[in-house]
Design a protein around this motif. Structure first.
Motif, PDB file in Angstrom:
ATOM      1  N   GLN A 122      -9.258  -0.569  11.924  1.00  0.00           N
ATOM      2  CA  GLN A 122      -8.197  -1.205  11.144  1.00  0.00           C
ATOM      3  C   GLN A 122      -8.348  -0.887   9.660  1.00  0.00           C
ATOM      4  O   GLN A 122      -7.364  -0.598   8.976  1.00  0.00           O
ATOM      5  CB  GLN A 122      -8.221  -2.719  11.356  1.00  0.00           C
ATOM      6  CG  GLN A 122      -7.729  -3.153  12.718  1.00  0.00           C
ATOM      7  CD  GLN A 122      -7.890  -4.651  12.945  1.00  0.00           C
ATOM      8  OE1 GLN A 122      -8.578  -5.329  12.177  1.00  0.00           O
ATOM      9  NE2 GLN A 122      -7.268  -5.154  14.005  1.00  0.00           N
TER      10      GLN A 122
ATOM     11  N   VAL B  78      -7.174   2.583   9.008  1.00  0.00           N
ATOM     12  CA  VAL B  78      -5.714   2.663   8.990  1.00  0.00           C
ATOM     13  C   VAL B  78      -5.177   2.171   7.647  1.00  0.00           C
ATOM     14  O   VAL B  78      -4.305   2.799   7.034  1.00  0.00           O
ATOM     15  CB  VAL B  78      -5.110   1.861  10.166  1.00  0.00           C
ATOM     16  CG1 VAL B  78      -3.602   1.691  10.005  1.00  0.00           C
ATOM     17  CG2 VAL B  78      -5.420   2.538  11.479  1.00  0.00           C
ATOM     18  N   ILE B  79      -5.733   1.036   7.191  1.00  0.00           N
ATOM     19  CA  ILE B  79      -5.315   0.498   5.890  1.00  0.00           C
ATOM     20  C   ILE B  79      -5.646   1.490   4.781  1.00  0.00           C
ATOM     21  O   ILE B  79      -4.824   1.740   3.888  1.00  0.00           O
ATOM     22  CB  ILE B  79      -5.984  -0.876   5.634  1.00  0.00           C
ATOM     23  CG1 ILE B  79      -5.440  -1.915   6.607  1.00  0.00           C
ATOM     24  CG2 ILE B  79      -5.783  -1.326   4.196  1.00  0.00           C
ATOM     25  CD1 ILE B  79      -6.204  -3.223   6.621  1.00  0.00           C
TER      26      ILE B  79
ATOM     27  N   LEU C 272      -6.007   4.734   5.039  1.00  0.00           N
ATOM     28  CA  LEU C 272      -5.109   5.892   5.149  1.00  0.00           C
ATOM     29  C   LEU C 272      -3.735   5.572   4.569  1.00  0.00           C
ATOM     30  O   LEU C 272      -3.137   6.397   3.872  1.00  0.00           O
ATOM     31  CB  LEU C 272      -4.989   6.339   6.605  1.00  0.00           C
ATOM     32  CG  LEU C 272      -6.196   7.092   7.165  1.00  0.00           C
ATOM     33  CD1 LEU C 272      -6.010   7.334   8.659  1.00  0.00           C
ATOM     34  CD2 LEU C 272      -6.404   8.400   6.444  1.00  0.00           C
ATOM     35  N   ASP C 273      -3.227   4.370   4.855  1.00  0.00           N
ATOM     36  CA  ASP C 273      -1.937   3.963   4.285  1.00  0.00           C
ATOM     37  C   ASP C 273      -2.001   3.916   2.761  1.00  0.00           C
ATOM     38  O   ASP C 273      -1.103   4.387   2.067  1.00  0.00           O
ATOM     39  CB  ASP C 273      -1.511   2.594   4.827  1.00  0.00           C
ATOM     40  CG  ASP C 273      -1.069   2.655   6.281  1.00  0.00           C
ATOM     41  OD1 ASP C 273      -0.776   3.772   6.755  1.00  0.00           O
ATOM     42  OD2 ASP C 273      -1.021   1.590   6.924  1.00  0.00           O
ATOM     43  N   THR C 274      -3.103   3.347   2.249  1.00  0.00           N
ATOM     44  CA  THR C 274      -3.288   3.260   0.804  1.00  0.00           C
ATOM     45  C   THR C 274      -3.366   4.652   0.190  1.00  0.00           C
ATOM     46  O   THR C 274      -2.746   4.918  -0.851  1.00  0.00           O
ATOM     47  CB  THR C 274      -4.566   2.459   0.473  1.00  0.00           C
ATOM     48  OG1 THR C 274      -4.500   1.184   1.109  1.00  0.00           O
ATOM     49  CG2 THR C 274      -4.723   2.274  -1.018  1.00  0.00           C
TER      50      THR C 274
ATOM     51  N   GLU D   9      -2.096   7.384   1.384  1.00  0.00           N
ATOM     52  CA  GLU D   9      -0.759   7.982   1.468  1.00  0.00           C
ATOM     53  C   GLU D   9       0.132   7.468   0.336  1.00  0.00           C
ATOM     54  O   GLU D   9       0.887   8.220  -0.270  1.00  0.00           O
ATOM     55  CB  GLU D   9      -0.131   7.683   2.829  1.00  0.00           C
ATOM     56  CG  GLU D   9       1.197   8.356   3.057  1.00  0.00           C
ATOM     57  CD  GLU D   9       1.117   9.866   3.023  1.00  0.00           C
ATOM     58  OE1 GLU D   9       2.069  10.496   2.532  1.00  0.00           O
ATOM     59  OE2 GLU D   9       0.107  10.430   3.477  1.00  0.00           O
ATOM     60  N   GLN D  10       0.016   6.162   0.043  1.00  0.00           N
ATOM     61  CA  GLN D  10       0.784   5.592  -1.066  1.00  0.00           C
ATOM     62  C   GLN D  10       0.360   6.214  -2.397  1.00  0.00           C
ATOM     63  O   GLN D  10       1.198   6.528  -3.245  1.00  0.00           O
ATOM     64  CB  GLN D  10       0.610   4.078  -1.107  1.00  0.00           C
ATOM     65  CG  GLN D  10       1.291   3.346   0.029  1.00  0.00           C
ATOM     66  CD  GLN D  10       0.945   1.873   0.059  1.00  0.00           C
ATOM     67  OE1 GLN D  10       0.165   1.378  -0.758  1.00  0.00           O
ATOM     68  NE2 GLN D  10       1.525   1.152   1.021  1.00  0.00           N
TER      69      GLN D  10
ATOM     70  N   THR E  83       1.715   9.659  -2.654  1.00  0.00           N
ATOM     71  CA  THR E  83       3.138   9.565  -2.983  1.00  0.00           C
ATOM     72  C   THR E  83       3.323   9.284  -4.474  1.00  0.00           C
ATOM     73  O   THR E  83       4.183   9.883  -5.126  1.00  0.00           O
ATOM     74  CB  THR E  83       3.811   8.461  -2.147  1.00  0.00           C
ATOM     75  OG1 THR E  83       3.609   8.749  -0.765  1.00  0.00           O
ATOM     76  CG2 THR E  83       5.295   8.374  -2.435  1.00  0.00           C
TER      77      THR E  83
END
Length: 156
Positions: A57, A60-61, A63-65, A67-68, A71
């Protein structure tokens, strides 16, 4: 039946012979040993499983961070490109304004030159006309000065 029994014993002996190193244990003992083994290691395995789930988990968090953040960096680079584009547009706008001013100045100069050329042309035409008129007057004067033969009084 007697014969069957020694045959069974010989099969058991054969199994025991083949499995010399293996201890023959009954089904209840196997079940108890399995339960004991599981009861000993199950809490650690469950804790490890829970820890692995939490790590997954968190990954995943993370990786999302990430990716943000990627961006955001892309948007930042796009803004830098956009700023460069605006700077370039401003420079071209300045060049365009300068060219427009030069064109206005050149237009004014050509307009003045055309007016001056027209005036010079009119002046030259006037001088040519005056010269032509002067020449015609002189020719007329010369014709008048040229001696005319006198008319005879008897001829008339």
């Amino acid at each position: 039946m007697m014969m069957d029994r020694p045959q069974e014993e010989s099969e058991q002996d054969t199994v025991c012979v083949v499995m010399e190193d293996v201890v023959c244990v009954d089904e209840l003992t196997i079940q108890r040993l399995t339960e004991g083994f599981l009861s000993h290691y199950q809490p650690e395995l469950d804790a490890s499983k829970q820890t692995l789930q939490e790590l997954t988990q968190n990954q995943v968090i993370l990786l999302d961070t990430l990716e943000q953040e990627v961006t955001k960096f892309r948007e930042c680079n796009a803004m830098i490109d956009l700023n460069a584009l605006f700077t370039e547009a401003k420079a071209y706008h300045s060049k365009l304004v300068n060219i427009r001013k030069e064109m206005i100045v050149l237009h004014d100069k050509t307009t003045r030159l055309k007016k001056r050329a027209l005036k010079l042309q009119q002046h030259k035409q006037k001088e040519d006309l005056e010269r032509e008129q002067r020449r015609e007057r002189e020719l007329e004067r010369e014709r008048r000065l040229v001696a005319k033969p006198a008319k005879r009084s008897g001829d008339a």
